[in-house]
Scaffold this active site. Sequence first.
Site, mmCIF file in Angstrom:
data_model
loop_
_atom_site.group_PDB
_atom_site.id
_atom_site.type_symbol
_atom_site.label_atom_id
_atom_site.label_comp_id
_atom_site.label_asym_id
_atom_site.label_seq_id
_atom_site.Cartn_x
_atom_site.Cartn_y
_atom_site.Cartn_z
ATOM 1 N N HIS A 162 0.887 -1.208 -0.066
ATOM 2 C CA HIS A 162 -0.019 -0.100 -0.194
ATOM 3 C C HIS A 162 0.989 1.329 0.247
ATOM 4 C CE1 HIS A 162 -3.126 2.736 1.547
ATOM 5 N NE2 HIS A 162 -3.782 2.048 0.751
ATOM 6 N N HIS A 182 -4.719 6.376 -5.494
ATOM 7 C CA HIS A 182 -5.869 7.005 -5.037
ATOM 8 C C HIS A 182 -6.458 8.349 -5.667
ATOM 9 C CE1 HIS A 182 -3.929 4.922 -1.446
ATOM 10 N NE2 HIS A 182 -5.041 4.680 -1.383
ATOM 11 N N HIS A 191 -7.757 -1.599 -4.943
ATOM 12 C CA HIS A 191 -7.760 -2.058 -3.668
ATOM 13 C C HIS A 191 -8.441 -3.458 -3.606
ATOM 14 C CE1 HIS A 191 -6.947 2.060 -2.532
ATOM 15 N NE2 HIS A 191 -6.579 1.403 -1.518
ATOM 16 N N HIS A 315 -14.988 6.364 3.222
ATOM 17 C CA HIS A 315 -13.495 5.842 3.120
ATOM 18 C C HIS A 315 -12.550 6.666 3.980
ATOM 19 C CE1 HIS A 315 -9.469 5.760 1.374
ATOM 20 N NE2 HIS A 315 -9.456 4.602 1.576
ATOM 21 N N HIS A 319 -10.581 5.921 7.677
ATOM 22 C CA HIS A 319 -9.223 6.090 8.177
ATOM 23 C C HIS A 319 -8.669 7.090 9.411
ATOM 24 C CE1 HIS A 319 -7.018 3.621 4.982
ATOM 25 N NE2 HIS A 319 -7.975 3.737 4.228
ATOM 26 N N PHE A 336 -1.877 7.055 4.738
ATOM 27 C CA PHE A 336 -1.569 5.973 3.795
ATOM 28 C C PHE A 336 -0.392 5.224 3.916
ATOM 29 C CE2 PHE A 336 -4.390 8.067 0.240
ATOM 30 C CZ PHE A 336 -5.660 7.450 0.715
ATOM 31 N N HIS A 349 -11.285 -1.865 4.025
ATOM 32 C CA HIS A 349 -11.594 -1.925 2.477
ATOM 33 C C HIS A 349 -12.263 -2.977 2.101
ATOM 34 C CE1 HIS A 349 -9.324 1.378 0.643
ATOM 35 N NE2 HIS A 349 -8.951 1.505 1.873
HETATM 36 CU CU1 C2O Z 1 -5.326 2.948 -0.282
HETATM 37 CU CU2 C2O Z 1 -8.088 3.395 2.339
HETATM 38 O O1 C2O Z 1 -6.681 3.509 1.288
#
Ligand code: C2O
Length: 591
Positions: A162, A182, A191, A315, A319, A336, A349
């Site tokens: 990632h 992203h 993802h 999303h 995070h 990230f 995810h």
């Molecule tokens: Cu690649 Cu939720 O991030």
Amino acid sequence: MESLNLVMNNSCAIYAKLPQTGCNLGVCRSIRTEARRRNNVVLCKGGERLWLDRRELLLASTSAIAVGATKKAAAKPMPPPDLEKCHNPDTAPTDAQNLNCCPPYSEKPVDFELPTNLPMRVRPSAHDVNDEYVEKYSRAIQLMHELPPDDPRSFTQQANVHCAYCDGAYYEGSLPVELQIHNSWFFLPWHRWYLYFHERILAKLVGDDTFALPFWNWDAPAGMTLPPIYSHPGSPLYDELRNPAHMPPSKVDLNYDPQKKSNILTGPKLVASNTNLMYRQIVSGAKTPSLFQGQPYRYGDNPDPGAGTLENSPHGPVHVWTGSPAQPNLEDMGNFYSAARDPIFFAHHANVDRMWTIWKSLEGKRRVDFDDPDYLQASFLFYDENARLVRVKVADALDPKNLMFSYQSVDIPWIKARPKKSSAKLEVTSVGSHAAIAAGHISEFGSKARKLVVPITALVKKPKKKRSQKEIDDETEEVLVIGGVEVKRGVAAKFDVFINLAEADSDTAISCPEYAGTFSNVPHHHEHGGKNKRNGKPKSPYRKSSFKVGITEILEDLGATEDDNIVVTLVPKGDFKADPIVISSIKIEYD
Ligand code: C2O
């Protein structure tokens, strides 16, 4: 034909011309990757190529479809990164630890083949799993930790996948341009692949092909806490670097504002807020592929063309809500480069991925995937459960059935949660806004960029009084575009959008019908971001993008479909004081 500028590593033979395109059909032998394997290909002047599988080849050689496909292909799908050129992620936070996130690399990739002997695996809700499942999943993660550190399947290497794709460790193919998965149409398919391989590696480690990752069902009240299976210190599923105030039974705020110290929502108000956010971001605001999935991003393009509604929120806020505010960069989940070091990343995810499947099942003929060859043929590299480097195509990710997984079916309380049309409050505010417009109290945004420190309210002209019958039949969507959104990459900045609610401020609950959507940034870069490889200049700590959300339905519900103007209010949220978001325009477009 002589002018074909073929890619160095391939030797190709041309066997047919495609009419009117300057392109030819040919066969190439790829020396570098697939000794002796022959690939059918469309070759165009200037070196553009489109790889075809057998079915596409049949279409191409017979019809005009090839002409269209070839023309679109001229813009080029994203090639996989060149792992030999992987470098330290110079755009991750400078104070971040363990910064080398390049995978071990020695071999050439093989092409991924769809699984033919896997059982159908059903990903369960993480709140619903039994002890046997938790034991197996925990053991799998533990075994992943125990693999040698240079095994590409080891826990750290998995987390680094990632980091590498998100913090500038790779270039777009051989171009000196950062590859970023992203903030574009690659967010969902990339993802999906990442989870697929992670899941297959875990399955292999415990010798059980039926193993499926769990999903964090944050969109339904029953799943709004951090799944308890991740919250036991000492468990391989636990991660220390989380916000201690957000452990169960604390409920997740899908519109989480890290700076908010008072009026924090709880109980039914929080559920109502989460439900309306889900409805706006997935149902009413996201009726076309680019609104939901993000903007096109092709080989040679600059990264970050624009995230879809789902990537923005929920999303992003999930995070930031999960990461530790005591850490310099909201590690692990809130940045990230470190997010996938927390096993909850994969459950988060999995639910994001589940939203993709739900979105496609909703009413509306435009809830389909992009059919652009530059999307379908784009490819990435991953290590599989046998530690083989494989090249995958976006096209193969679109149908979970092909990858042999699905999701446990659970209640989806937000699908039909269209905010009430004519509450008394709505009439008052709409009339209020109409009156304010009439009295000239609200002016247009203007042509200068503005800092979003306090709410900005602007009058926005509708280009058309209403959509034509054809546009209505075609489900052409009226889209609110907040343009030139500049945000410091390292900052968890957000803003909410309201329509015809001029008085909206940071205390306005987003459960009201005037709430249209939310932009958010997950921190991923730092201000000393290294040099831009393209021009040698210091890399900008800012990312410029746009926020787009469909407003056809909300205008209907506010009785504003045929108005000449609407009032748009942007309410800044999050960590914005030192580095406010800058906005350059607000307008309405059609998609
Ligand atoms: Cu690649 Cu939720 O991030």
